[in-house]
Write an enzyme that holds these catalytic residues in place. Structure first.
Site, PDB file in Angstrom:
ATOM      1  N   GLU A   7       0.799  -1.232   0.000  1.00 16.29           N
ATOM      2  CA  GLU A   7       0.000   0.000   0.000  1.00 16.29           C
ATOM      3  C   GLU A   7       0.829   1.279   0.000  1.00 16.29           C
ATOM      4  O   GLU A   7       0.832   2.040   0.980  1.00 16.29           O
ATOM      5  CB  GLU A   7      -0.955   0.003   1.199  1.00 16.29           C
ATOM      6  CG  GLU A   7      -1.894  -1.178   1.234  1.00 16.29           C
ATOM      7  CD  GLU A   7      -2.989  -1.054   2.302  1.00 16.29           C
ATOM      8  OE1 GLU A   7      -2.894  -0.147   3.144  1.00 16.29           O
ATOM      9  OE2 GLU A   7      -3.939  -1.851   2.267  1.00 16.29           O
ATOM     10  N   GLU A  63      -5.514  -8.574   0.784  1.00 14.90           N
ATOM     11  CA  GLU A  63      -6.176  -8.242   2.058  1.00 14.90           C
ATOM     12  C   GLU A  63      -7.642  -7.947   1.805  1.00 14.90           C
ATOM     13  O   GLU A  63      -7.985  -7.214   0.868  1.00 14.90           O
ATOM     14  CB  GLU A  63      -5.592  -6.976   2.719  1.00 14.90           C
ATOM     15  CG  GLU A  63      -4.251  -7.137   3.353  1.00 14.90           C
ATOM     16  CD  GLU A  63      -3.744  -5.842   4.003  1.00 14.90           C
ATOM     17  OE1 GLU A  63      -4.574  -5.007   4.430  1.00 14.90           O
ATOM     18  OE2 GLU A  63      -2.518  -5.683   4.062  1.00 14.90           O
TER      19      GLU A  63
HETATM   20  C1  FCB Z   1      -4.427  -2.016   5.522  1.00 12.49           C
HETATM   21  C2  FCB Z   1      -3.078  -2.427   6.021  1.00 12.49           C
HETATM   22  C3  FCB Z   1      -3.129  -3.509   7.064  1.00 12.49           C
HETATM   23  C4  FCB Z   1      -4.294  -3.336   8.004  1.00 12.49           C
HETATM   24  C5  FCB Z   1      -5.575  -3.169   7.256  1.00 12.49           C
HETATM   25  C6  FCB Z   1      -6.804  -3.035   8.116  1.00 12.49           C
HETATM   26  O1  FCB Z   1      -4.358  -0.674   5.108  1.00 12.49           O
HETATM   27  O2  FCB Z   1      -2.278  -2.890   4.966  1.00 12.49           O
HETATM   28  O3  FCB Z   1      -1.887  -3.507   7.707  1.00 12.49           O
HETATM   29  O4  FCB Z   1      -4.055  -2.313   8.868  1.00 12.49           O
HETATM   30  O5  FCB Z   1      -5.476  -2.032   6.430  1.00 12.49           O
END
Ligand code: FCB
Length: 471
Positions: free
Chosen positions: A193, A377
């Site tokens: 990110e 994620e």
């Molecule tokens: C993302 C991050 C991860 C976690 C999630 C909820 O932005 O990559 O580390 O904090 O959000």
């Protein structure tokens, strides 16, 4: 994504849970998730779980400094102990395996494995070697992120991501890691990110190192992307058999009305969240609209940088959490207009699975060279409690089911999605929100470090077992 709201600790809207408590988790028979080669795993990140911040030669990171600064993290929490994973990793990997999870996405703490002179720190390296070997023994596919936000503080002291030199230091770090760990890593991701590192870290200051200037954000982004582009050929050279990619968070922006100004605002939201990163990576150029949004913030780009950044990728990791409804701010930008009565999570983030499908299908149209995608994620926070030894996380079960259906729809629409990682394997240090927000499919009691498998993880395990048993 720990988003812009991270400074406003008290702005949670009520969570209206729209799913059914009886929702079964198992995908329908025609879902592409039944394909055995669709990788299903869970993700974590070093600073969020490891603890042991001053053991075995680990140096301070910008998150140690930031979380020690009063007012930066909810309740003054820090990652000093976190889930104590540095000491409990064996049991944690056993737990991962016992749930039948096929993939594990972890990150390496840069300050654990290299000293300030760029020399390897053997003890830190050995920790990751042991862990990766164990994953291999258990047949778990490893996705290793080199940078999930824990920049060594000594590099920040020399300007951090505002200093072009940090990109070259990152390439050195990628070189060391891929020489040391070659053969144990299935997929390397350079950065997690970059939007969060650049914008939250240097643009609005909600994350470490806590600087707030739009011009800093665009320059930090450029150096982050350059670091990525420099590292890709290094990883290819040292560890040819593995996959190489990067992980981007993406945001869905929808317009509050049909007016041209609000439509434009939604477009600019997605330029700022998505095209800012994906255009340089996949088209070799920054979106010009970005500088309409932030006039005068063009980064300093040297000859050849954009070609370096656009190095071909084996995969693109996508992190998706929510959508933002926006309207024109009356000038050249957008402002959030939170929708009433929609389902939200403990973070206050709207549950909006269609956003994931729509973004994925949109990217397929926009980027002709879109690489294979892994959802690296996806998940949600809820205020989970252990009752009689169980955690009934009904909203999460429903959330995951609906997002997996969105992934299936994207696949059926022709997007090459190859896997999905739950965020997160276990509750952990949620950046500016500390330990209050629980994203895990496993509950962590921070006073005893006891892990309790939540109902969502049990149901995911049941599905994976059924899938495995199919001929
Ligand atoms: C993302 C991050 C991860 C976690 C999630 C909820 O932005 O990559 O580390 O904090 O959000």
């Amino acid at each position: 994504m720990a988003n812009d709201a991270s400074a406003a600790f008290d702005t949670l809207s009520p969570a209206v849970f729209k799913g059914s408590l009886a929702d079964p988790f198992t995908p329908p028979a025609d879902s592409s998730l039944w394909r055995k080669n669709f990788l299903f795993g869970a993700a974590t990140a070093s600073y969020q779980i490891e603890g042991a911040v001053d053991e075995d030669g680990r140096l301070p990171s910008i998150w140690d400094t930031f979380s020690a600064t009063p007012g930066k993290v909810l309740a003054g929490d820090t990652g000093a102990v976190a889930c104590d994973h540095y000491h409990r990793w064996e049991a944690d990997i056993d737990m991962l395996a016992s749930l039948g999870l096929e993939g594990y996405r972890l990150s390496i703490a840069w300050p654990r494995v290299m000293d300030a002179a760029g020399r390897p720190n053997r003890k830190g390296l050995d920790f990751y070697k042991r862990l990766l070997n164990r994953l291999k023994e258990k047949g778990i596919t490893s996705f290793v992120t080199l940078y999930h936000w824990d920049l060594p503080q000594h590099l920040e002291d020399r300007g951090g991501w505002l200093n072009r030199d940090t990109a070259y230091r990152f390439a050195d770090y990628a070189d060391l890691m891929s020489r040391e760990l070659a053969g144990t890593v299935d997929a390397w991701a350079t950065l997690n990110e970059p939007w969060c590192s650049a914008y939250l870290g240097y643009g609005n200051g909600h994350h470490a190192p806590g600087l707030a200037n739009d011009r800093f954000a665009t320059q930090a982004m450029h150096h982050l992307l350059l670091a990525h582009g420099l590292a890709i050929p290094v990883l290819r050279g040292n560890d040819p058999a593995s996959q190489k990619g990067i992980v981007a968070n993406i945001g869905r922006g929808t317009a509050n009305s049909d007016s041209a100004a609000d439509q434009r605002a939604a477009h600019l939201f997605e330029v700022q969240h998505n095209a800012w990163i994906l255009d340089p990576l996949l088209k070799g150029e920054y979106p010009q609209d970005l500088f309409e949004l932030w006039p005068g913030t063009e980064p300093l780009v040297l000859d050849g940088d954009m070609q370096t950044i656009a190095a071909p990728l084996d995969f693109l990791g996508i992190n998706y959490y929510f959508r933002t409804n926006v309207a024109s701010d009356g000038a050249h930008g957008f402002r959030d207009v939170p929708l009433e009565g929609v389902e939200r999570t403990q973070m206050g983030w709207e549950v909006y699975p269609d956003g994931l499908r729509d973004l994925l299908t949109g990217f397929k149209k926009t980027y002709r060279n879109l690489p294979p995608i892994y959802i690296t994620e996806n998940g949600m926070a809820s205020d989970d409690k252990v009752i009689d030894g169980h955690v009934d996380d009904a909203q999460r079960i429903s959330f995951l089911k609906r997002h997996l259906a969105a992934v299936d729809q994207a696949i059926k629409a022709g997007v090459d999605v190859r896997g999905y990682f739950l965020w997160s394997l276990m509750d952990n240090f949620e950046w500016a929100f500390g330990y209050e927000r629980r994203f895990g499919v496993v509950h962590v009691d921070y006073s005893t470090q006891k892990r309790t498998v939540k109902r969502s993880a049990e149901l995911a395990a049941k599905f994976l077992k059924e899938r495995k048993a199919r001929v």
